[in-house]
Design an enzyme around this catalytic site. Structure first.
Site, mmCIF file in Angstrom:
data_model
loop_
_atom_site.group_PDB
_atom_site.id
_atom_site.type_symbol
_atom_site.label_atom_id
_atom_site.label_comp_id
_atom_site.label_asym_id
_atom_site.label_seq_id
_atom_site.Cartn_x
_atom_site.Cartn_y
_atom_site.Cartn_z
ATOM 1 N N ARG A 187 59.674 36.542 79.160
ATOM 2 C CA ARG A 187 59.931 35.424 78.251
ATOM 3 C C ARG A 187 60.958 35.697 77.146
ATOM 4 N NH1 ARG A 187 54.672 32.122 76.641
ATOM 5 N NH2 ARG A 187 54.480 33.809 75.158
ATOM 6 N N ASP A 188 61.663 36.813 77.219
ATOM 7 C CA ASP A 188 62.719 37.062 76.235
ATOM 8 C C ASP A 188 63.835 37.884 76.873
ATOM 9 O OD1 ASP A 188 63.996 36.793 73.799
ATOM 10 O OD2 ASP A 188 62.885 38.410 72.826
#
Length: 168
Positions: free
Chosen positions: A21-22
């Site tokens: 997610r990053d």
């Protein structure tokens, strides 16, 4: 060589039902010394288990309730989870999303080999619950590697440049 390692690292993370997610350049590091040809994934602070990242909408499509990660590196699908209530940050995220949606694959990768467009076209075509075909993704870059006549010697260009700087 780098693309193969990056895809492999993400495949491993996904095999554990974890979503990073990053994803952004700052969260991938190269080793040093004898590990200088190894890619490391860092900053799993926003990672989550796949089942926790899903929220069903009335369309049956899973979406995040809000943007997670760095807006400029977030996928279009990541932006689509942004709510309609506007704050300064959300307005910024919406503008970034609109810009990303308007950019065609051909325009974004016009100065790169066609394999980059093929890679991102495939990634963009995946549905939320679809698993990528990691072998296919590796093959895209392996074919480019062979076509360009590179040697699979585990030595990256920047390693050679650093070595040359120390010998001069």
């Amino acid at each position: 060589m780098l693309a193969e390692q990056l895809i492999g690292r993400l495949e491993y993370i996904h095999s554990k039902s974890v979503i990073h997610r990053d994803i952004k350049p700052e969260n991938f590091l190269m080793g040093v010394g004898k590990y200088g040809n190894q890619v490391y994934v860092t900053d799993l602070g926003l990672a989550t288990e796949r089942r926790d990242a899903q929220v069903k909408t009335n369309t049956g499509r899973a979406r995040n309730l809000y943007l997670i990660g760095t807006a400029r590196f977030a996928s279009i699908n990541g932006h689509l989870g942004v709510g309609l209530k506007a704050t300064d940050q959300k307005q910024k995220e919406e503008l970034i999303l609109k810009e990303k949606e308007m950019i065609g694959i051909g325009d974004l990768y016009k100065d790169l080999p066609a394999e980059f467009a093929a890679y991102f076209d495939y990634i963009r075509s995946l549905g939320f619950n679809e698993n990528p075909d990691y072998s296919y993704l590796r093959k895209i870059f392996r074919n480019l590697f062979v076509r360009k006549g590179f040697d699979y010697d585990y030595v990256f260009d920047w390693t050679i440049l650093e070595y040359l700087k120390t010998t001069q």
